[in-house]
Design a protein around this motif. Structure first.
Motif, mmCIF file in Angstrom:
data_model
loop_
_atom_site.group_PDB
_atom_site.id
_atom_site.type_symbol
_atom_site.label_atom_id
_atom_site.label_comp_id
_atom_site.label_asym_id
_atom_site.label_seq_id
_atom_site.Cartn_x
_atom_site.Cartn_y
_atom_site.Cartn_z
ATOM 1 N N GLY A 143 -4.623 -3.190 -7.427
ATOM 2 C CA GLY A 143 -5.890 -3.169 -8.152
ATOM 3 C C GLY A 143 -5.782 -3.728 -9.564
ATOM 4 N N ILE A 144 -4.632 -3.508 -10.214
ATOM 5 C CA ILE A 144 -4.447 -3.982 -11.596
ATOM 6 C C ILE A 144 -4.090 -5.465 -11.635
ATOM 7 C CG2 ILE A 144 -2.960 -3.785 -13.640
ATOM 8 C CD1 ILE A 144 -2.753 -0.767 -13.035
ATOM 9 N N TYR A 145 -3.147 -5.877 -10.790
ATOM 10 C CA TYR A 145 -2.606 -7.236 -10.881
ATOM 11 C C TYR A 145 -3.279 -8.225 -9.918
ATOM 12 C CZ TYR A 145 1.040 -5.208 -13.775
ATOM 13 O OH TYR A 145 1.711 -4.564 -14.789
ATOM 14 N N PHE A 146 -3.884 -7.731 -8.827
ATOM 15 C CA PHE A 146 -4.565 -8.616 -7.866
ATOM 16 C C PHE A 146 -5.940 -8.030 -7.540
ATOM 17 C CE2 PHE A 146 0.024 -8.446 -7.090
ATOM 18 C CZ PHE A 146 0.380 -9.769 -7.350
ATOM 19 N N PRO A 147 -6.842 -8.005 -8.533
ATOM 20 C CA PRO A 147 -8.103 -7.277 -8.390
ATOM 21 C C PRO A 147 -9.031 -7.801 -7.293
ATOM 22 C CG PRO A 147 -8.113 -8.601 -10.388
ATOM 23 C CD PRO A 147 -6.724 -8.640 -9.856
ATOM 24 N N PHE A 148 -8.948 -9.067 -6.934
ATOM 25 C CA PHE A 148 -9.840 -9.614 -5.918
ATOM 26 C C PHE A 148 -9.091 -9.936 -4.625
ATOM 27 C CE2 PHE A 148 -12.413 -10.167 -9.688
ATOM 28 C CZ PHE A 148 -13.686 -9.841 -9.220
ATOM 29 N N SER A 149 -8.154 -9.087 -4.275
ATOM 30 C CA SER A 149 -7.439 -9.251 -3.011
ATOM 31 C C SER A 149 -8.265 -8.655 -1.875
ATOM 32 C CB SER A 149 -6.079 -8.549 -3.080
ATOM 33 O OG SER A 149 -6.248 -7.145 -3.105
ATOM 34 N N PHE A 150 -7.778 -8.854 -0.654
ATOM 35 C CA PHE A 150 -8.432 -8.318 0.543
ATOM 36 C C PHE A 150 -8.605 -6.795 0.452
ATOM 37 C CE2 PHE A 150 -7.589 -6.301 4.707
ATOM 38 C CZ PHE A 150 -8.739 -6.679 5.383
ATOM 39 N N LEU A 151 -7.669 -6.122 -0.199
ATOM 40 C CA LEU A 151 -7.714 -4.663 -0.299
ATOM 41 C C LEU A 151 -8.846 -4.159 -1.178
ATOM 42 C CD1 LEU A 151 -3.890 -3.892 -0.617
ATOM 43 C CD2 LEU A 151 -5.333 -3.611 1.399
ATOM 44 N N SER A 152 -9.477 -5.063 -1.960
ATOM 45 C CA SER A 152 -10.567 -4.660 -2.852
ATOM 46 C C SER A 152 -11.939 -4.785 -2.202
ATOM 47 C CB SER A 152 -10.528 -5.497 -4.136
ATOM 48 O OG SER A 152 -9.337 -5.245 -4.856
ATOM 49 N N ILE A 153 -12.023 -5.322 -0.984
ATOM 50 C CA ILE A 153 -13.297 -5.356 -0.262
ATOM 51 C C ILE A 153 -13.693 -3.922 0.068
ATOM 52 C CG2 ILE A 153 -14.455 -6.164 1.825
ATOM 53 C CD1 ILE A 153 -12.574 -8.569 1.810
ATOM 54 N N THR A 154 -14.956 -3.590 -0.113
ATOM 55 C CA THR A 154 -15.398 -2.185 -0.081
ATOM 56 C C THR A 154 -14.986 -1.412 1.174
ATOM 57 O OG1 THR A 154 -17.258 -2.739 -1.520
ATOM 58 C CG2 THR A 154 -17.397 -0.667 -0.305
ATOM 59 N N PRO A 155 -15.176 -1.910 2.399
ATOM 60 C CA PRO A 155 -14.746 -1.115 3.570
ATOM 61 C C PRO A 155 -13.233 -0.841 3.575
ATOM 62 C CG PRO A 155 -16.243 -2.868 4.248
ATOM 63 C CD PRO A 155 -15.893 -3.137 2.810
ATOM 64 N N VAL A 156 -12.447 -1.847 3.185
ATOM 65 C CA VAL A 156 -10.993 -1.666 3.134
ATOM 66 C C VAL A 156 -10.623 -0.711 2.004
ATOM 67 C CG1 VAL A 156 -8.761 -2.822 2.906
ATOM 68 C CG2 VAL A 156 -10.663 -3.987 4.049
ATOM 69 N N CYS A 157 -11.301 -0.885 0.874
ATOM 70 C CA CYS A 157 -11.079 -0.015 -0.280
ATOM 71 C C CYS A 157 -11.392 1.440 0.065
ATOM 72 C CB CYS A 157 -11.956 -0.507 -1.431
ATOM 73 S SG CYS A 157 -11.932 0.528 -2.895
ATOM 74 N N SER A 158 -12.500 1.665 0.789
ATOM 75 C CA SER A 158 -12.881 3.033 1.192
ATOM 76 C C SER A 158 -11.838 3.634 2.121
ATOM 77 C CB SER A 158 -14.247 3.006 1.886
ATOM 78 O OG SER A 158 -15.242 2.495 1.043
ATOM 79 N N LEU A 159 -11.358 2.817 3.077
ATOM 80 C CA LEU A 159 -10.315 3.293 3.986
ATOM 81 C C LEU A 159 -9.031 3.607 3.231
ATOM 82 C CD1 LEU A 159 -9.423 3.825 6.907
ATOM 83 C CD2 LEU A 159 -8.795 1.403 7.064
ATOM 84 N N SER A 160 -8.741 2.799 2.213
ATOM 85 C CA SER A 160 -7.553 3.036 1.383
ATOM 86 C C SER A 160 -7.633 4.384 0.681
ATOM 87 C CB SER A 160 -7.401 1.911 0.364
ATOM 88 O OG SER A 160 -6.357 2.179 -0.537
ATOM 89 N N PHE A 161 -8.819 4.729 0.176
ATOM 90 C CA PHE A 161 -8.982 6.030 -0.484
ATOM 91 C C PHE A 161 -8.792 7.176 0.502
ATOM 92 C CE2 PHE A 161 -11.173 3.788 -4.021
ATOM 93 C CZ PHE A 161 -10.486 4.384 -5.069
ATOM 94 N N VAL A 162 -9.300 7.007 1.732
ATOM 95 C CA VAL A 162 -9.112 8.040 2.756
ATOM 96 C C VAL A 162 -7.621 8.267 3.011
ATOM 97 C CG1 VAL A 162 -9.462 8.628 5.186
ATOM 98 C CG2 VAL A 162 -11.336 7.636 3.867
ATOM 99 N N LEU A 163 -6.871 7.176 3.161
ATOM 100 C CA LEU A 163 -5.428 7.286 3.375
ATOM 101 C C LEU A 163 -4.733 7.939 2.183
ATOM 102 C CD1 LEU A 163 -4.619 3.818 5.021
ATOM 103 C CD2 LEU A 163 -4.586 6.060 6.127
ATOM 104 N N ASN A 164 -5.135 7.538 0.959
ATOM 105 C CA ASN A 164 -4.537 8.119 -0.242
ATOM 106 C C ASN A 164 -4.716 9.627 -0.277
ATOM 107 O OD1 ASN A 164 -3.872 5.556 -1.052
ATOM 108 N ND2 ASN A 164 -5.499 5.377 -2.564
ATOM 109 N N TYR A 165 -5.953 10.071 -0.063
ATOM 110 C CA TYR A 165 -6.244 11.505 -0.113
ATOM 111 C C TYR A 165 -5.544 12.253 1.016
ATOM 112 C CZ TYR A 165 -9.864 10.763 -3.659
ATOM 113 O OH TYR A 165 -10.537 10.455 -4.818
ATOM 114 N N ALA A 166 -5.536 11.665 2.219
ATOM 115 C CA ALA A 166 -4.924 12.340 3.371
ATOM 116 C C ALA A 166 -3.424 12.516 3.173
ATOM 117 C CB ALA A 166 -5.210 11.548 4.640
#
Length: 325
Positions: free
Chosen positions: A69-92
């Motif tokens: 998020g800091i160094y590659f802000p517009f990567s594939f991981l920053s697209i909202t559905p992927v980003c939301s899934l990433s947060f789910v994984l982080n919290y889980a």
């Protein structure tokens, strides 16, 4: 983002955390899996599972979320559905790490205070079932986070980044969910850890008083007691693990209470001049630091672990020296 001194601190903190956290947790997994540290298989299951979940926290929350998020802000991981899934994984994964610490604390409580239950509960099979169960429950509990986020920007019909929906703060249902979520992690774990540790200490102190009476009568007060020494080492390890968890999660809990009581919102984006952002991000920084602490605790409290670690460091150096001879 990196222009201010505060921004530079945040930008450098996560790479340093990843560089330290990944190898030390991998070292713990390898060393403990070899079974040469004088720990029971049951304890080893819990400690290895804690190292695995901590390693996954470093990979998902630190590397894929913060560093990308800091160094590659517009990567594939920053697209909202992927980003939301990433947060789910982080919290889980994060909740799974905390849950494993709680069940390990309970296991040590049973082993020390409940001798009748010890033979049936403190086994490898039970440990595997309990660890698997709390990890699955952690995943199920955090699936709702996927529906909390909306795009921060939409560029060329592509939704970018994740922002918490306004309804999250105004809806009584979402407010109740947030309270329940924070009560389950970290409030309830804190209470259980403190309660179980207090009961364990009380039992150990009572056992010490009982065992000292015959020693006084036979005038062997200075004689070492292997059983009590083993319990002492076990409780020091337990207290260090649970104590560091509580201390490093405390600011995260304070941030949640501040958001709900002061009726403010969680911060989206990054602004190093905003006190809310600094408070929230500092809480995350300390929380993620807890994923690197256990290896240092093992090295400080377990002599056999230190010996295995030294051997692990010496071996590649010996191979290199042999190659150059």
């Amino acid at each position: 983002m990196h222009g201010s001194p505060k921004g530079l601190v945040f930008a450098l903190y996560y790479p340093v955390l990843a560089v330290i956290g990944v190898p030390v947790n991998l070292a713990v997994i390898v060393i403990l899996s070899r079974g040469r540290c004088g720990l029971s298989r049951c304890i080893t299951y819990y400690l290895v599972s804690m190292a695995v979940t901590d390693l996954l926290v470093i990979i998902t929350a630190v590397i894929l979320n913060r560093i990308v998020g800091i160094y590659f802000p517009f990567s594939f991981l920053s697209i909202t559905p992927v980003c939301s899934l990433s947060f789910v994984l982080n919290y889980a994964i994060r909740d799974g790490s905390v849950s494993v610490t709680v069940v390990f604390t309970f296991d040590r409580f049973v082993a020390i205070c409940c001798q009748e239950l010890k033979t049936t509960y403190c086994t490898e099979k039970t440990a595997a079932v309990v660890i698997g169960t709390v990890c699955v429950l952690s995943c199920l509990k955090n699936t709702y986070w996927y529906f909390i986020y909306e795009p921060l920007y939409t560029i060329n019909n592509i939704p970018w980044f994740c922002k918490i929906k306004l309804i999250f703060y105004t809806s009584p249902a979402w407010a109740a969910f947030d309270w329940i979520h924070r009560i389950l992690t970290p409030c309830l774990p804190f209470i259980l850890i403190l309660l179980l540790n207090a009961l364990t200490v009380r039992h150990i102190l009572a056992a010490i008083r009982i065992r000292r009476r015959p020693q006084v009568r036979s005038k062997v007060e200075n004689q070492s007691d292997p059983e009590m020494e083993s319990r002492r080492k076990s409780i020091v390890l337990l207290f260090c693990i649970s104590g560091s968890l509580i201390l490093l999660w405390l600011l995260f809990l304070i941030t949640f209470l501040y958001v709900r009581i002061a009726n403010v919102s969680y911060f989206s984006g990054s602004n190093f001049d905003e006190s809310n952002f600094i408070l929230e991000e500092s809480g995350f920084m300390l929380q993620l630091l807890s994923s690197c602490m256990n290896p240092f605790i093992y090295a400080g409290t377990q002599s056999k672990f230190r010996e295995e670690l030294k051997n692990g460091v010496k071996y590649p150096l010996w191979l290199i020296a042999k190659l150059f001879k």
